[in-house]
Write a protein that holds these residues in place. Structure first.
Motif, PDB file in Angstrom:
ATOM      1  N   PRO A   1       0.813  -1.228   0.000  1.00 31.44           N
ATOM      2  CA  PRO A   1       0.000   0.000   0.000  1.00 31.44           C
ATOM      3  C   PRO A   1       0.842   1.272   0.000  1.00 31.44           C
ATOM      4  N   ALA A   2       1.969   1.262   0.726  1.00 28.72           N
ATOM      5  CA  ALA A   2       2.780   2.470   0.799  1.00 28.72           C
ATOM      6  C   ALA A   2       3.563   2.732  -0.486  1.00 28.72           C
ATOM      7  N   VAL A   3       3.889   1.673  -1.216  1.00 23.43           N
ATOM      8  CA  VAL A   3       4.733   1.807  -2.412  1.00 23.43           C
ATOM      9  C   VAL A   3       3.899   1.927  -3.684  1.00 23.43           C
ATOM     10  N   LEU A   4       2.611   1.733  -3.599  1.00 22.95           N
ATOM     11  CA  LEU A   4       1.765   1.696  -4.794  1.00 22.95           C
ATOM     12  C   LEU A   4       1.897   2.949  -5.668  1.00 22.95           C
ATOM     13  N   PRO A   5       1.918   4.174  -5.113  1.00 23.15           N
ATOM     14  CA  PRO A   5       2.110   5.341  -5.998  1.00 23.15           C
ATOM     15  C   PRO A   5       3.423   5.297  -6.776  1.00 23.15           C
ATOM     16  N   ALA A   6       4.504   4.875  -6.128  1.00 22.42           N
ATOM     17  CA  ALA A   6       5.786   4.772  -6.825  1.00 22.42           C
ATOM     18  C   ALA A   6       5.747   3.683  -7.892  1.00 22.42           C
ATOM     19  N   VAL A   7       5.063   2.581  -7.598  1.00 22.62           N
ATOM     20  CA  VAL A   7       4.928   1.503  -8.584  1.00 22.62           C
ATOM     21  C   VAL A   7       4.193   2.006  -9.824  1.00 22.62           C
ATOM     22  N   LEU A   8       3.117   2.743  -9.613  1.00 20.02           N
ATOM     23  CA  LEU A   8       2.340   3.240 -10.744  1.00 20.02           C
ATOM     24  C   LEU A   8       3.124   4.273 -11.548  1.00 20.02           C
ATOM     25  N   THR A   9       3.974   5.035 -10.887  1.00 21.89           N
ATOM     26  CA  THR A   9       4.839   5.959 -11.621  1.00 21.89           C
ATOM     27  C   THR A   9       5.801   5.194 -12.528  1.00 21.89           C
ATOM     28  N   GLY A  10       6.386   4.125 -12.011  1.00 17.02           N
ATOM     29  CA  GLY A  10       7.249   3.297 -12.845  1.00 17.02           C
ATOM     30  C   GLY A  10       6.502   2.646 -13.993  1.00 17.02           C
ATOM     31  N   VAL A  11       5.277   2.214 -13.734  1.00 15.46           N
ATOM     32  CA  VAL A  11       4.456   1.611 -14.795  1.00 15.46           C
ATOM     33  C   VAL A  11       4.159   2.637 -15.882  1.00 15.46           C
ATOM     34  N   ARG A  12       3.860   3.870 -15.480  1.00 17.70           N
ATOM     35  CA  ARG A  12       3.565   4.921 -16.458  1.00 17.70           C
ATOM     36  C   ARG A  12       4.775   5.214 -17.340  1.00 17.70           C
ATOM     37  N   LEU A  13       5.947   5.278 -16.735  1.00 19.73           N
ATOM     38  CA  LEU A  13       7.161   5.509 -17.525  1.00 19.73           C
ATOM     39  C   LEU A  13       7.454   4.327 -18.449  1.00 19.73           C
ATOM     40  N   SER A  14       7.191   3.130 -17.972  1.00 15.95           N
ATOM     41  CA  SER A  14       7.500   1.936 -18.759  1.00 15.95           C
ATOM     42  C   SER A  14       6.594   1.800 -19.975  1.00 15.95           C
ATOM     43  N   ILE A  15       5.325   2.176 -19.846  1.00 20.91           N
ATOM     44  CA  ILE A  15       4.429   2.033 -20.985  1.00 20.91           C
ATOM     45  C   ILE A  15       4.821   2.984 -22.106  1.00 20.91           C
ATOM     46  N   GLY A  16       5.335   4.153 -21.743  1.00 20.65           N
ATOM     47  CA  GLY A  16       5.823   5.073 -22.767  1.00 20.65           C
ATOM     48  C   GLY A  16       7.029   4.520 -23.495  1.00 20.65           C
ATOM     49  N   ILE A  17       7.940   3.907 -22.741  1.00 22.15           N
ATOM     50  CA  ILE A  17       9.120   3.298 -23.358  1.00 22.15           C
ATOM     51  C   ILE A  17       8.717   2.121 -24.241  1.00 22.15           C
ATOM     52  N   ALA A  18       7.772   1.310 -23.759  1.00 23.70           N
ATOM     53  CA  ALA A  18       7.340   0.145 -24.538  1.00 23.70           C
ATOM     54  C   ALA A  18       6.729   0.565 -25.870  1.00 23.70           C
ATOM     55  N   TRP A  19       5.904   1.592 -25.850  1.00 20.55           N
ATOM     56  CA  TRP A  19       5.276   2.055 -27.091  1.00 20.55           C
ATOM     57  C   TRP A  19       6.301   2.695 -28.016  1.00 20.55           C
ATOM     58  N   LEU A  20       7.322   3.307 -27.434  1.00 25.34           N
ATOM     59  CA  LEU A  20       8.387   3.896 -28.238  1.00 25.34           C
ATOM     60  C   LEU A  20       9.233   2.823 -28.909  1.00 25.34           C
ATOM     61  N   VAL A  21       9.514   1.758 -28.183  1.00 28.56           N
ATOM     62  CA  VAL A  21      10.408   0.715 -28.686  1.00 28.56           C
ATOM     63  C   VAL A  21       9.745  -0.110 -29.784  1.00 28.56           C
ATOM     64  N   ILE A  22       8.439  -0.339 -29.674  1.00 27.01           N
ATOM     65  CA  ILE A  22       7.787  -1.254 -30.608  1.00 27.01           C
ATOM     66  C   ILE A  22       7.855  -0.745 -32.037  1.00 27.01           C
ATOM     67  N   VAL A  23       7.800   0.573 -32.217  1.00 31.29           N
ATOM     68  CA  VAL A  23       7.845   1.124 -33.571  1.00 31.29           C
ATOM     69  C   VAL A  23       9.192   0.819 -34.221  1.00 31.29           C
ATOM     70  N   ALA A  24      10.277   1.040 -33.477  1.00 28.94           N
ATOM     71  CA  ALA A  24      11.605   0.753 -34.027  1.00 28.94           C
ATOM     72  C   ALA A  24      11.807  -0.745 -34.251  1.00 28.94           C
ATOM     73  N   ALA A  25      11.315  -1.566 -33.333  1.00 27.28           N
ATOM     74  CA  ALA A  25      11.489  -3.012 -33.472  1.00 27.28           C
ATOM     75  C   ALA A  25      10.732  -3.538 -34.686  1.00 27.28           C
ATOM     76  N   GLU A  26       9.524  -3.048 -34.916  1.00 27.29           N
ATOM     77  CA  GLU A  26       8.729  -3.530 -36.053  1.00 27.29           C
ATOM     78  C   GLU A  26       9.311  -3.088 -37.387  1.00 27.29           C
ATOM     79  N   MET A  27      10.003  -1.965 -37.400  1.00 23.65           N
ATOM     80  CA  MET A  27      10.646  -1.550 -38.644  1.00 23.65           C
ATOM     81  C   MET A  27      11.708  -2.548 -39.087  1.00 23.65           C
ATOM     82  N   LEU A  28      12.334  -3.210 -38.125  1.00 22.85           N
ATOM     83  CA  LEU A  28      13.406  -4.149 -38.447  1.00 22.85           C
ATOM     84  C   LEU A  28      12.914  -5.581 -38.595  1.00 22.85           C
ATOM     85  N   THR A  29      11.875  -5.937 -37.854  1.00 21.12           N
ATOM     86  CA  THR A  29      11.400  -7.320 -37.892  1.00 21.12           C
ATOM     87  C   THR A  29      10.331  -7.554 -38.946  1.00 21.12           C
TER      88      THR A  29
END
Length: 294
Positions: free
Chosen positions: A215-243
């Motif tokens: 419960p105490a760490v949940l806000p920090a976890v969600l912040t990491g999740v938010r940053l990760s989804i942006g990176i994931a969406w950024l990476v998929i475009v470059a990966a699909e161009m090559l694959t």
């Protein structure tokens, strides 16, 4: 009020008895009508956004006029109307609408990002909770986190021998780090009093994780999740161009080979809108579970 009280009050106020004391009027803040509040809010948020979009269109038009082959905003709009007239057509494996390509990319992101969350969040808990594990894995995280996403793609192709799991592997390895780091940092910032109470009550480690840490760490976890989804969406475009295959990244590369620059610009806007929606949705979720300012 009796005479003695009047004298005392007058003495305190340094005012002769019987003289009327005129207090300064209290400034009363008048509340604006609801329609004025809404108008002011719209003006403060909408007008600057429109000015920014207008400036972008002006720069775009100037670039199109001074560059051969670069489409104007109007020609791109015409292509967008044609493109979105039937976004889910299917004329074969290599000829499908933009809607199917976006959905295919989102599916790959969901797989890679989901695996990163399953591994990264518990790993962050353990690294933040136990000093030995932190000293063991922090150098690895510091070493691997700055590596470019495209550097991981050949490793995935070598390991899995297929393009589909290789792109998921690339998303996984690139989006796991923000969740690990933010979760571990959130665990470290938990007040020591919480853990002292757990020791006094002789709670098990699982109970401490479930009742105190999570419960105490949940806000920090969600912040990491938010940053990760942006990176994931950024990476998929470059990966699909090559694959290759079905996906927004390969669709952009295919349109470039066909010299359809208007469609490339449309795809850039679509990528931005989808990424914005994903990030804003997770931000709303993070605000919903944040109690630090309450």
């Amino acid at each position: 009020m009796d005479l003695q009280a009047q004298k005392t009050s007058a003495a305190e106020l340094n005012t002769p008895v019987g003289e009327v004391i005129v207090l300064p009027p209290v400034a009363v803040r008048r509340r604006r009508p609801l329609w004025r509040q809404l108008s002011l809010s719209i003006f403060q948020h909408l007008v600057p956004a429109l000015l920014g979009m207008g400036l972008l269109l002006v720069v775009w038009q100037i670039a199109a006029l001074n560059s051969k082959g670069f489409p104007t905003p109007l020609s791109t709009l015409d292509s967008a109307i044609t493109l979105f007239a039937d976004p889910f057509y299917n004329a074969g494996p290599n000829d499908q609408g933009i809607g199917w390509n976006v959905l295919a990319s989102l599916q790959r992101v969901a797989v890679g990002f989901g695996l990163a969350a399953i591994v990264g969040i518990p790993a962050g808990f353990l690294i933040g909770r136990f000093t030995f594990l932190a000293r063991m894995f922090n150098p690895l995280v510091a070493l691997l986190r700055p590596v470019s996403p495209l550097a991981w793609l050949p490793i995935g192709l070598l390991l899995f021998q297929k393009a589909e799991p290789a792109s998921g592997w690339t998303i996984f390895i690139c989006s796991i780090w923000p969740m690990v780091i933010n979760t571990a940092e959130g665990v470290r910032r938990i007040p020591e009093d919480y853990l002292n109470v757990a020791r006094v009550l002789k709670l098990s480690e699982w109970t401490v994780m479930r009742r105190i840490l999570f419960p105490a760490v949940l806000p920090a976890v969600l912040t990491g999740v938010r940053l990760s989804i942006g990176i994931a969406w950024l990476v998929i475009v470059a990966a699909e161009m090559l694959t290759g295959g079905l996906g927004i990244g390969f669709w952009i590369w295919n349109e470039w080979n066909n010299l359809n620059v208007e469609n490339i610009l449309i795809a850039i806007v679509i990528i931005g809108v989808v990424g914005l929606l994903l990030e804003q949705g997770l931000m709303l979720l993070a605000c919903r579970f944040s109690w630090q300012d309450k």
